[in-house]
Motif scaffolding. Structure first.
Motif, PDB file in Angstrom:
ATOM      1  N   ALA A   1      41.909  69.696 -22.718  1.00  0.00           N
ATOM      2  CA  ALA A   1      42.538  68.849 -21.701  1.00  0.00           C
ATOM      3  C   ALA A   1      41.766  67.547 -21.519  1.00  0.00           C
ATOM      4  O   ALA A   1      42.357  66.462 -21.394  1.00  0.00           O
ATOM      5  N   GLY A   2      40.431  67.645 -21.532  1.00  0.00           N
ATOM      6  CA  GLY A   2      39.625  66.430 -21.397  1.00  0.00           C
ATOM      7  C   GLY A   2      39.829  65.479 -22.560  1.00  0.00           C
ATOM      8  O   GLY A   2      40.014  64.268 -22.375  1.00  0.00           O
ATOM      9  N   GLN A   3      39.819  66.028 -23.791  1.00  0.00           N
ATOM     10  CA  GLN A   3      40.020  65.168 -24.964  1.00  0.00           C
ATOM     11  C   GLN A   3      41.424  64.561 -24.960  1.00  0.00           C
ATOM     12  O   GLN A   3      41.641  63.453 -25.455  1.00  0.00           O
ATOM     13  N   GLY A   4      42.381  65.281 -24.396  1.00  0.00           N
ATOM     14  CA  GLY A   4      43.755  64.783 -24.368  1.00  0.00           C
ATOM     15  C   GLY A   4      43.930  63.498 -23.587  1.00  0.00           C
ATOM     16  O   GLY A   4      44.917  62.776 -23.782  1.00  0.00           O
ATOM     17  N   THR A   5      42.962  63.179 -22.719  1.00  0.00           N
ATOM     18  CA  THR A   5      43.070  61.935 -21.956  1.00  0.00           C
ATOM     19  C   THR A   5      43.028  60.714 -22.863  1.00  0.00           C
ATOM     20  O   THR A   5      43.538  59.650 -22.503  1.00  0.00           O
ATOM     21  N   VAL A   6      42.438  60.860 -24.054  1.00  0.00           N
ATOM     22  CA  VAL A   6      42.485  59.775 -25.052  1.00  0.00           C
ATOM     23  C   VAL A   6      43.943  59.464 -25.405  1.00  0.00           C
ATOM     24  O   VAL A   6      44.324  58.302 -25.570  1.00  0.00           O
ATOM     25  N   GLY A   7      44.758  60.507 -25.524  1.00  0.00           N
ATOM     26  CA  GLY A   7      46.167  60.331 -25.860  1.00  0.00           C
ATOM     27  C   GLY A   7      46.946  59.652 -24.754  1.00  0.00           C
ATOM     28  O   GLY A   7      47.807  58.797 -25.023  1.00  0.00           O
ATOM     29  N   LEU A   8      46.678  60.014 -23.508  1.00  0.00           N
ATOM     30  CA  LEU A   8      47.359  59.356 -22.383  1.00  0.00           C
ATOM     31  C   LEU A   8      47.064  57.856 -22.385  1.00  0.00           C
ATOM     32  O   LEU A   8      47.983  57.034 -22.236  1.00  0.00           O
ATOM     33  N   GLU A   9      45.800  57.500 -22.559  1.00  0.00           N
ATOM     34  CA  GLU A   9      45.426  56.077 -22.574  1.00  0.00           C
ATOM     35  C   GLU A   9      46.094  55.342 -23.732  1.00  0.00           C
ATOM     36  O   GLU A   9      46.563  54.203 -23.581  1.00  0.00           O
ATOM     37  N   SER A  10      46.157  55.986 -24.886  1.00  0.00           N
ATOM     38  CA  SER A  10      46.733  55.353 -26.077  1.00  0.00           C
ATOM     39  C   SER A  10      48.224  55.095 -25.888  1.00  0.00           C
ATOM     40  O   SER A  10      48.729  54.017 -26.230  1.00  0.00           O
ATOM     41  N   ALA A  11      48.936  56.078 -25.348  1.00  0.00           N
ATOM     42  CA  ALA A  11      50.374  55.936 -25.139  1.00  0.00           C
ATOM     43  C   ALA A  11      50.677  54.854 -24.106  1.00  0.00           C
ATOM     44  O   ALA A  11      51.662  54.108 -24.234  1.00  0.00           O
ATOM     45  N   GLU A  12      49.838  54.748 -23.100  1.00  0.00           N
ATOM     46  CA  GLU A  12      50.056  53.730 -22.064  1.00  0.00           C
ATOM     47  C   GLU A  12      49.740  52.335 -22.586  1.00  0.00           C
ATOM     48  O   GLU A  12      50.387  51.356 -22.190  1.00  0.00           O
ATOM     49  N   ALA A  13      48.781  52.247 -23.499  1.00  0.00           N
ATOM     50  CA  ALA A  13      48.408  50.938 -24.050  1.00  0.00           C
ATOM     51  C   ALA A  13      49.459  50.424 -25.033  1.00  0.00           C
ATOM     52  O   ALA A  13      49.740  49.222 -25.068  1.00  0.00           O
ATOM     53  N   VAL A  14      50.007  51.326 -25.854  1.00  0.00           N
ATOM     54  CA  VAL A  14      51.000  50.929 -26.875  1.00  0.00           C
ATOM     55  C   VAL A  14      52.167  51.923 -26.834  1.00  0.00           C
ATOM     56  O   VAL A  14      52.272  52.827 -27.672  1.00  0.00           O
ATOM     57  N   PRO A  15      53.075  51.781 -25.873  1.00  0.00           N
ATOM     58  CA  PRO A  15      54.164  52.754 -25.729  1.00  0.00           C
ATOM     59  C   PRO A  15      55.144  52.767 -26.896  1.00  0.00           C
ATOM     60  O   PRO A  15      55.899  53.727 -27.051  1.00  0.00           O
TER      61      PRO A  15
END
Length: 329
Positions: free
Chosen positions: A155-169
């Motif tokens: 779950a902690g590592q998954g926060t990288v994915g949230l940031e990436s999707a928000e930066a380049v949707p």
């Protein structure tokens, strides 16, 4: 339930927000020109402690009970998990012991000790080091925080994915390192929740690619650990793997393997063309693009996962030397 949900990843983001910092997502002009489409780099090697591992480790430490905190934490690591766990433990006043094999580079051992953790060197593989971890859990009551196959870590590592999707949707593809699978499991879960049609590619080294080998076998199996420039991607996935094997199998579209020469070339590219200092494991995603093993047809993101490279080794590589770390095999 063997899959971590995006709700768990969102909860992790709130929990770790005061410790980690969101890392930049930047366009790469050189890779965009090479691939004839927009290519972005997620600069996670600029995270505190030099890799994404701090996210999962912090989430796991902050999820401990008071009794577990009092008895301390222990983990096995090829370097970056240990560094992240040592940092998170020290920030929260928790005793920490990290067990490692003789294959781990000295700079990574020094980095963990600098964070205040005790380091124990055992054997020639993570499996050897795990024996000492198991002893500390059984005899001293410490809590094991594994490097990847754990809900709080994923779950902690998954926060990288949230940031990436928000930066380049508008992303259509993401290239993510795969070793034990904690990173790619969490990132894939986050990305698929935000961009359902995204194509997710795992990238590993040819030498000792454990998850790739296990997926081909259809189950977790023993995979020999070998010397590689991508040393942080070494080690098995665990024969009793409960989370990252099924998540990688279900959420990742394909896995690509890159050679030692291609990894070295990617480290050079990162330095000379992108002004980034990254370690071998952080460079494998670039290697997949530079070698033309992956050809994106729309906006793509390459994760740079870690920067904890021995600087003398880095100097030799970027100067064009043919560095062969596999000679000890």
């Amino acid at each position: 339930m063997s899959h971590i949900t995006v709700d768990q990843i969102e909860q992790a983001r709130k929990r770790i927000a005061s410790t980690i910092h969101p890392t930049p997502v930047v366009p790469s002009d050189t890779l965009s020109a090479l691939c004839d489409t927009s290519v972005y780099l997620k600069l996670e090697h600029q995270q505190r402690t030099g890799s994404f591992k701090l996210r999962g480790a912090t989430n796991a430490v902050l999820s401990l009970s008071e009794d577990e905190r009092a008895r301390g934490v222990v983990g096995v690591s090829t370097g970056n998990h240990g560094r992240g766990l040592a940092y998170a433990a020290r920030q929260n006043g928790v005793k920490c012991i990290i067990c490692m094999s003789n294959l781990v580079p000295q700079n990574k051992i020094d980095g963990i000790r600098a964070q205040g953790a005790e380091v124990r060197i055992i054997g020639q593989s993570q499996d050897d080091a795990q024996i000492e971890v198991d002893r500390l859990v059984a005899e001293e009551g410490m809590t094991m925080i594994p490097p990847f196959d754990h809900p709080d870590i994923i779950a902690g590592q998954g926060t990288v994915g949230l940031e990436s999707a928000e930066a380049v949707p508008e992303l259509q593809m993401a290239l993510v390192q795969v070793s034990g699978g904690g990173l790619i499991s969490g990132v894939a879960a986050a990305l698929r929740s935000r961009i359902p049609g995204i194509h997710i590619i795992g990238v590993s080294m040819e030498r000792g690619a454990a998850m790739h080998t296990c997926l081909k076998a259809g189950k977790p199996i023993f995979v020999e650990e070998k010397a590689t420039l991508a040393d942080s991607l070494g080690g098995g996935i665990g024969l009793d793997n409960a989370y990252t094997f099924p998540m990688t199998r279900d959420l990742v579209d394909e896995i690509v393997l890159v050679s030692e020469t291609e990894i070295a070339q990617a480290i050079r590219h990162a330095y000379w063309k992108e002004s980034q200092i990254i370690e071998g494991s952080g460079a494998v995603t670039l290697a997949a693009l530079l070698s033309d093993k992956v050809r994106p047809t729309g906006p793509a993101l390459a994760l740079l996962s870690g920067g904890n490279i021995d600087m003398s080794l880095h100097h030799r590589i970027i100067s064009g030397e043919n560095v062969d770390v596999t000679e000890q095999d």
